[in-house]
Design a protein around this motif. Structure first.
Motif, PDB file in Angstrom:
ATOM      1  N   GLN A   1       0.834  -1.195   0.000  1.00 43.08           N
ATOM      2  CA  GLN A   1       0.000   0.000   0.000  1.00 43.08           C
ATOM      3  C   GLN A   1       0.873   1.251   0.000  1.00 43.08           C
ATOM      4  OE1 GLN A   1      -2.650  -0.361   3.376  1.00 43.08           O
ATOM      5  NE2 GLN A   1      -4.223  -1.352   2.152  1.00 43.08           N
ATOM      6  N   ILE A   2       0.454   2.245  -0.768  1.00 43.26           N
ATOM      7  CA  ILE A   2       1.162   3.529  -0.767  1.00 43.26           C
ATOM      8  C   ILE A   2       0.947   4.239   0.561  1.00 43.26           C
ATOM      9  CG2 ILE A   2       1.322   5.774  -1.908  1.00 43.26           C
ATOM     10  CD1 ILE A   2       0.263   4.315  -4.464  1.00 43.26           C
ATOM     11  N   PHE A   3      -0.276   4.226   1.030  1.00 43.42           N
ATOM     12  CA  PHE A   3      -0.638   4.821   2.324  1.00 43.42           C
ATOM     13  C   PHE A   3      -1.188   3.699   3.202  1.00 43.42           C
ATOM     14  CE2 PHE A   3      -1.366   8.018  -1.012  1.00 43.42           C
ATOM     15  CZ  PHE A   3      -0.421   8.965  -0.629  1.00 43.42           C
ATOM     16  N   GLY A   4      -0.506   3.413   4.309  1.00 46.28           N
ATOM     17  CA  GLY A   4      -0.911   2.332   5.183  1.00 46.28           C
ATOM     18  C   GLY A   4      -2.221   2.608   5.899  1.00 46.28           C
ATOM     19  N   VAL A   5      -2.758   1.576   6.499  1.00 50.25           N
ATOM     20  CA  VAL A   5      -4.071   1.658   7.148  1.00 50.25           C
ATOM     21  C   VAL A   5      -4.133   2.781   8.168  1.00 50.25           C
ATOM     22  CG1 VAL A   5      -5.599   0.435   8.739  1.00 50.25           C
ATOM     23  CG2 VAL A   5      -4.676  -0.761   6.739  1.00 50.25           C
ATOM     24  N   HIS A   6      -3.180   2.847   9.073  1.00 44.36           N
ATOM     25  CA  HIS A   6      -3.225   3.869  10.122  1.00 44.36           C
ATOM     26  C   HIS A   6      -3.098   5.272   9.543  1.00 44.36           C
ATOM     27  CE1 HIS A   6      -1.884   0.696  13.313  1.00 44.36           C
ATOM     28  NE2 HIS A   6      -3.135   0.551  12.922  1.00 44.36           N
ATOM     29  N   HIS A   7      -2.278   5.428   8.516  1.00 46.66           N
ATOM     30  CA  HIS A   7      -2.156   6.729   7.859  1.00 46.66           C
ATOM     31  C   HIS A   7      -3.490   7.130   7.230  1.00 46.66           C
ATOM     32  CE1 HIS A   7       0.076   9.949   5.701  1.00 46.66           C
ATOM     33  NE2 HIS A   7      -0.903   9.773   4.809  1.00 46.66           N
ATOM     34  N   VAL A   8      -4.157   6.172   6.585  1.00 43.29           N
ATOM     35  CA  VAL A   8      -5.428   6.468   5.927  1.00 43.29           C
ATOM     36  C   VAL A   8      -6.466   6.950   6.931  1.00 43.29           C
ATOM     37  CG1 VAL A   8      -7.406   5.357   4.809  1.00 43.29           C
ATOM     38  CG2 VAL A   8      -5.102   4.995   3.907  1.00 43.29           C
ATOM     39  N   ILE A   9      -6.591   6.276   8.067  1.00 39.95           N
ATOM     40  CA  ILE A   9      -7.586   6.676   9.063  1.00 39.95           C
ATOM     41  C   ILE A   9      -7.250   8.060   9.627  1.00 39.95           C
ATOM     42  CG2 ILE A   9      -8.669   6.082  11.263  1.00 39.95           C
ATOM     43  CD1 ILE A   9      -9.383   4.242   8.874  1.00 39.95           C
ATOM     44  N   TRP A  10      -5.987   8.289   9.931  1.00 38.65           N
ATOM     45  CA  TRP A  10      -5.560   9.622  10.400  1.00 38.65           C
ATOM     46  C   TRP A  10      -5.883  10.679   9.350  1.00 38.65           C
ATOM     47  CZ3 TRP A  10      -1.711  12.282   7.664  1.00 38.65           C
ATOM     48  CH2 TRP A  10      -1.398  13.537   8.182  1.00 38.65           C
ATOM     49  N   TYR A  11      -5.547  10.406   8.090  1.00 40.37           N
ATOM     50  CA  TYR A  11      -5.754  11.370   7.017  1.00 40.37           C
ATOM     51  C   TYR A  11      -7.238  11.712   6.861  1.00 40.37           C
ATOM     52  CZ  TYR A  11      -5.617  13.343   2.275  1.00 40.37           C
ATOM     53  OH  TYR A  11      -5.769  14.162   1.176  1.00 40.37           O
ATOM     54  N   LEU A  12      -8.083  10.695   6.819  1.00 38.46           N
ATOM     55  CA  LEU A  12      -9.512  10.943   6.653  1.00 38.46           C
ATOM     56  C   LEU A  12     -10.071  11.785   7.789  1.00 38.46           C
ATOM     57  CD1 LEU A  12     -10.708   7.422   5.437  1.00 38.46           C
ATOM     58  CD2 LEU A  12     -10.508   9.507   4.055  1.00 38.46           C
ATOM     59  N   SER A  13      -9.544  11.576   9.000  1.00 34.26           N
ATOM     60  CA  SER A  13     -10.068  12.303  10.167  1.00 34.26           C
ATOM     61  C   SER A  13      -9.795  13.797  10.095  1.00 34.26           C
ATOM     62  CB  SER A  13      -9.482  11.733  11.461  1.00 34.26           C
ATOM     63  OG  SER A  13      -8.158  12.190  11.692  1.00 34.26           O
ATOM     64  N   GLN A  14      -8.917  14.231   9.195  1.00 30.57           N
ATOM     65  CA  GLN A  14      -8.663  15.656   9.018  1.00 30.57           C
ATOM     66  C   GLN A  14      -9.732  16.320   8.145  1.00 30.57           C
ATOM     67  OE1 GLN A  14      -5.960  16.533  10.987  1.00 30.57           O
ATOM     68  NE2 GLN A  14      -6.024  14.302  11.326  1.00 30.57           N
ATOM     69  N   PHE A  15     -10.542  15.513   7.456  1.00 28.53           N
ATOM     70  CA  PHE A  15     -11.517  16.046   6.506  1.00 28.53           C
ATOM     71  C   PHE A  15     -12.959  15.674   6.840  1.00 28.53           C
ATOM     72  CE2 PHE A  15      -7.499  15.422   4.331  1.00 28.53           C
ATOM     73  CZ  PHE A  15      -7.287  16.659   3.738  1.00 28.53           C
ATOM     74  N   MET A  16     -13.146  14.621   7.621  1.00 27.85           N
ATOM     75  CA  MET A  16     -14.491  14.179   7.986  1.00 27.85           C
ATOM     76  C   MET A  16     -14.397  13.452   9.319  1.00 27.85           C
ATOM     77  SD  MET A  16     -14.969  10.907   5.410  1.00 27.85           S
ATOM     78  CE  MET A  16     -14.232  11.742   3.988  1.00 27.85           C
ATOM     79  N   VAL A  17     -15.533  13.344   9.998  1.00 28.00           N
ATOM     80  CA  VAL A  17     -15.584  12.595  11.246  1.00 28.00           C
ATOM     81  C   VAL A  17     -15.971  11.156  10.914  1.00 28.00           C
ATOM     82  CG1 VAL A  17     -16.629  12.389  13.529  1.00 28.00           C
ATOM     83  CG2 VAL A  17     -16.228  14.657  12.533  1.00 28.00           C
ATOM     84  N   LEU A  18     -15.121  10.236  11.301  1.00 32.66           N
ATOM     85  CA  LEU A  18     -15.432   8.823  11.160  1.00 32.66           C
ATOM     86  C   LEU A  18     -16.090   8.343  12.442  1.00 32.66           C
ATOM     87  CD1 LEU A  18     -12.101   7.574   9.531  1.00 32.66           C
ATOM     88  CD2 LEU A  18     -14.244   8.119   8.369  1.00 32.66           C
ATOM     89  N   GLU A  19     -17.229   7.703  12.301  1.00 33.90           N
ATOM     90  CA  GLU A  19     -18.016   7.276  13.456  1.00 33.90           C
ATOM     91  C   GLU A  19     -17.931   5.759  13.634  1.00 33.90           C
ATOM     92  OE1 GLU A  19     -19.313   9.263  15.520  1.00 33.90           O
ATOM     93  OE2 GLU A  19     -19.734  11.166  14.490  1.00 33.90           O
TER      94      GLU A  19
END
Length: 266
Positions: free
Chosen positions: A202-220
């Protein structure tokens, strides 16, 4: 599923596995019931549903494997490519998948799905992501490439057709999976191995992806994040590789089980 491979009944603990169950300590209650041998074996069942009910969002990452970006002729993205799938694309792992009307380029994508167990909002680092992940599952990010790429530039309309996100069979908790960047992914069409990759690429690992998304939307809790697919999709193989009614697609990821879908017609 219990440690001896039997499918066990959770109805004494919850009506369904959803965001409220995951956020409210449901996994720990299941572990306690397993330890005390309080869960009966499930009776006869006709199908297995998706391992999480009614996700508020299904967020997806595109072009997240370098070999997949190369086969599609895309540039490796400097940041994760984000799109959404409609929540009602979610079906069980062995349910029929419908080729849309007027489709000529229905494609398959084996993906590692992340299921949120906590709220992710402006995480300060990728390391924090581990605290909000309940577990992992197999997802097939089915895509209609003409709708996605040739009908106005909006990926979502090639990604949100009905039945386009089979998931399961299991939600495997994060502690049982271990390192999410060390999992093999495979997919077959009519018995032919089409995809054979690893999350280590993966270019962006799982933990990076979750961190990244949290900067733009709230994951519930209960939300699902599909983390991309390795090389081997029909888009990179040519017109004869696209799916048609009657085709059988099988997927597996190390430690997460196996799916099997027959393609039908909408």
């Amino acid at each position: 599923m219990g440690p001896d491979g039997r499918v066990l009944e959770l109805s004494s603990l919850t009506a369904d596995i959803d965001g409220a169950f995951l956020e409210g300590g449901g996994i720990e209650r299941v572990r306690s019931a397993l330890a005390d041998d309080r869960l009966p074996e499930a009776g006869p069942y006709e199908r297995i549903g998706a391992p999480v009910a009614r996700p508020g969002k299904i967020v997806c990452i595109g072009l997240n494997y370098s070999d997949h970006a190369e086969e599609t002729g895309a540039t490796v993205p400097p940041e994760p490519v984000v799109f959404l799938k409609a929540p009602d694309t979610l079906v069980g792992p062995d349910d029929e998948v419908l080729v849309p009307r007027r489709s000529v380029k229905t494609d398959y994508e084996v993906e590692l799905a992340v299921i949120l167990g906590g709220r992710a909002r402006y995480l300060s680092s990728p390391e924090q992501a581990a605290r909000v992940i309940a577990g992992y599952a197999i997802a097939n990010d089915v895509s209609e490439r003409e709708f996605q790429l040739e009908r106005g530039g909006q990926w979502d309309k090639g990604k949100s057709c009905e039945t386009f996100n089979p998931m399961g069979p299991w939600l495997v908790t994060a502690d049982e999976v271990g390192d999410p960047q060390a999992l093999g992914l495979r997919l077959w069409v009519n018995g032919e191995l089409r995809q054979n990759g690893s999350t280590k690429n993966q270019i962006f690992g799982v933990h990076h992806v979750i961190w990244y998304l949290s900067q733009f939307m709230v994951l519930e809790p209960g939300d699902v994040v599909n983390t991309g697919t390795p090389a081997g999709v029909a888009l990179g193989r040519g017109p004869r590789a696209y799916l048609r009614g009657g085709d059988v697609v099988e997927l597996e990821i190390d430690g997460l089980g196996r799916q099997r879908q027959r393609m039908g017609q909408a």
